[in-house]
Design a protein around this motif. Structure first.
Motif, short mmCIF file in Angstrom:
data_model
loop_
_atom_site.label_atom_id
_atom_site.label_comp_id
_atom_site.label_asym_id
_atom_site.label_seq_id
_atom_site.Cartn_x
_atom_site.Cartn_y
_atom_site.Cartn_z
N THR A 105 -12.32 2.07 2.72
CA THR A 105 -12.93 3.19 2.00
C THR A 105 -11.96 3.83 1.02
O THR A 105 -12.30 4.11 -0.14
CB THR A 105 -13.43 4.25 2.99
N LEU A 106 -10.73 4.07 1.49
CA LEU A 106 -9.71 4.64 0.61
C LEU A 106 -9.43 3.73 -0.58
O LEU A 106 -9.33 4.18 -1.73
CB LEU A 106 -8.43 4.91 1.39
N LEU A 107 -9.29 2.44 -0.30
CA LEU A 107 -9.00 1.49 -1.38
C LEU A 107 -10.17 1.39 -2.35
O LEU A 107 -9.96 1.23 -3.56
CB LEU A 107 -8.68 0.12 -0.79
N SER A 108 -11.39 1.48 -1.85
CA SER A 108 -12.57 1.43 -2.73
C SER A 108 -12.60 2.64 -3.65
O SER A 108 -12.91 2.53 -4.85
CB SER A 108 -13.85 1.34 -1.90
N ILE A 109 -12.30 3.82 -3.09
CA ILE A 109 -12.28 5.03 -3.93
C ILE A 109 -11.21 4.91 -5.01
O ILE A 109 -11.45 5.25 -6.18
CB ILE A 109 -12.02 6.26 -3.04
N MET A 110 -10.05 4.42 -4.64
CA MET A 110 -8.98 4.27 -5.62
C MET A 110 -9.34 3.24 -6.68
O MET A 110 -9.09 3.44 -7.88
CB MET A 110 -7.67 3.87 -4.92
N ALA A 111 -9.92 2.12 -6.26
CA ALA A 111 -10.26 1.08 -7.22
C ALA A 111 -11.29 1.56 -8.23
O ALA A 111 -11.22 1.23 -9.42
CB ALA A 111 -10.78 -0.16 -6.48
N SER A 112 -12.27 2.33 -7.77
CA SER A 112 -13.33 2.79 -8.68
C SER A 112 -12.87 3.91 -9.61
O SER A 112 -13.43 4.08 -10.70
CB SER A 112 -14.54 3.26 -7.87
N SER A 113 -11.87 4.68 -9.22
CA SER A 113 -11.45 5.82 -10.02
C SER A 113 -10.26 5.51 -10.93
O SER A 113 -10.16 6.06 -12.03
CB SER A 113 -11.10 7.00 -9.11
N MET A 114 -9.36 4.64 -10.49
CA MET A 114 -8.14 4.41 -11.27
C MET A 114 -8.42 3.74 -12.61
O MET A 114 -7.76 4.03 -13.60
CB MET A 114 -7.15 3.58 -10.46
#
Length: 427
Positions: free
Chosen positions: A61-70
């Motif tokens: 979940t954390l990695l997905s949030i980072m991938a979509s926002s960065m």
């Protein structure tokens, strides 16, 4: 090869690398990929029963949030930086672009955003394919949290920098710092650690240029080696910042008449690095030219900003004062290359670079002329004969321009009074 020249060469290369916007993001991408796989090393150690349990879903979940926002933030960062670069070219001078694009904070921010995106993608792919065990997931979780903190800190710091990056004052400050650093380095080695060339007609066998462009750097080590091979001397004919073309001599070689060795003209010519643009770090006069161009743009009818020209005049006085400072008697200029003669910078030409355009373009603004005459008076009062002569020359030149442009007798009288004071200062 001397340590001095090695350090100069490394500094020159580092500055050229910093002017390439893709270098730091590429390095961040490689480091992020390595960081994602560091977590796997934890699985090879007996840490599974020690570290806390972290579910794969929470890490994903954390990695997905980072991938979509960065990726969105990185795109926003690029757009903001491009706008700042365009603003620099229109408000200041296109010649200052290399200093602005080398801004460490902006490059670090873009690198962090892109690196975080790559890290999240690699980590997400590995996590979804059960690449990590308990210890590996925990280490990946720690790395992800650390990356989040780094992104937030970098973004907050970068927002403040990007708000100032394209502003005229920030650009002028960057040009001043680069010029001051170049002047201080050249002041410590006026002849580039060679022998100061005497003002005499050039003699010897000329080495001609094969390219068209500006001399960016001179490798004095190569010239010294050539002189030692022929047991002779090399006299440099052009300094960094000079415009050269085929047919213009780069240097003159005077081999010893008793030596049978012949010098390699091609190798000697390669000691002069020639590019399409001038650079700030090896060419102190270039910074003076760019500051003068910024003042000239501010004085154009389309901009009509005499205040910026007045600020630039003050900066030019500070920079030229650096050059007038006497050398430290405890650390005199070191002569490392005793067979290479290098001409020193001309004070008159430095004053021409700094004040000619301002005196011409600002001749119709009394406030600029008054400030220019006061600045030249300050420089003429310094304990430097060459600087005094150059300042008096430009004071008379500025007065001649003012006499052609100022309409009110009162304004002209003020400028004439200040010019008379500057041109009659006694040593």
């Amino acid at each position: 090869m001397s340590i001095v020249r090695v350090n100069d060469r490394l500094r020159f290369l580092i500055h050229r690398i910093r002017e390439r916007l893709w270098v730091m993001p590429l390095a961040a991408c490689l480091l992020s990929i390595v960081g994602a796989f560091i977590a796997k090393i934890a699985d090879l150690l007996p840490l599974g029963h020690i570290v806390p349990q972290v579910t794969a879903a929470s890490v994903e979940t954390l990695l997905s949030i980072m991938a979509s926002s960065m990726l969105v933030i990185a795109t926003f960062a690029v757009g903001s930086m491009v706008s700042a670069y365009a603003s620099v070219s229109t408000t200041a001078s296109p010649r200052s672009f290399s200093l602005v694009v080398a801004d460490d904070v902006s490059q670090r921010a873009l690198s962090t955003f892109i690196g975080a995106f790559i890290f999240s993608i690699v980590g997400l792919i590995a996590a979804k394919n059960d690449f990590f065990d308990t210890a590996g997931r925990f280490v990946l979780f720690l790395l992800t949290v650390a990356m989040f903190g780094m992104v937030i800190f970098t973004f907050v710091r970068w927002v403040d920098r990007i708000a100032r990056l394209g502003r005229l004052g920030t650009t002028i400050e960057k040009v001043e710092r680069a010029t001051a650093a170049a002047l201080k380095r050249r002041r410590k080695a006026p002849a580039l650690n060679g022998v100061a060339a005497l003002p005499r007609p050039a003699s010897g066998q000329a080495v001609f240029c094969e390219r068209i462009g500006y001399v960016q750097r001179i490798d004095i080590d190569v010239l010294q080696a050539c002189a030692e091979e022929t047991d002779g001397w090399v006299t440099v004919a052009v300094l960094p910042g000079s415009f050269v073309a085929p047919g213009r001599p780069l240097a003159y070689v005077r081999p010893d008449f008793r030596s049978e060795a012949e010098f390699d003209a091609g190798k000697l010519a390669q000691a002069f690095l020639i590019g399409n643009e001038r650079v700030f770090d090896e060419d102190p006069r270039y910074g003076l030219v760019v500051l003068s161009q910024i003042a000239g743009r501010a004085l154009s009818p389309a901009v009509n900003d005499p205040g910026t020209a007045i600020d630039v005049i003050g900066i030019l006085v500070r920079l030229l004062t650096i050059w007038s400072e006497p050398p430290d008697p405890e650390t005199p200029p070191e002569v490392v290359y005793d067979r290479v003669e290098v001409p020193e910078l001309s004070v008159r030409e430095m004053f021409d670079d700094a004040f000619t355009a301002i005196g011409r373009d600002g001749s119709g603004a009394v406030e600029v002329m008054v400030r220019l005459q006061k600045a030249l008076s300050s420089l003429a009062s310094l304990d430097d004969a060459a600087m005094r002569d150059a300042a008096m020359h430009h004071a008379r030149r500025a007065l001649a321009w003012a006499e052609k442009s100022l309409a009110l007798p009162e304004d002209l009288s003020s400028v004439r009074r200040l010019s008379d004071f500057a041109t009659h200062l006694k040593p």
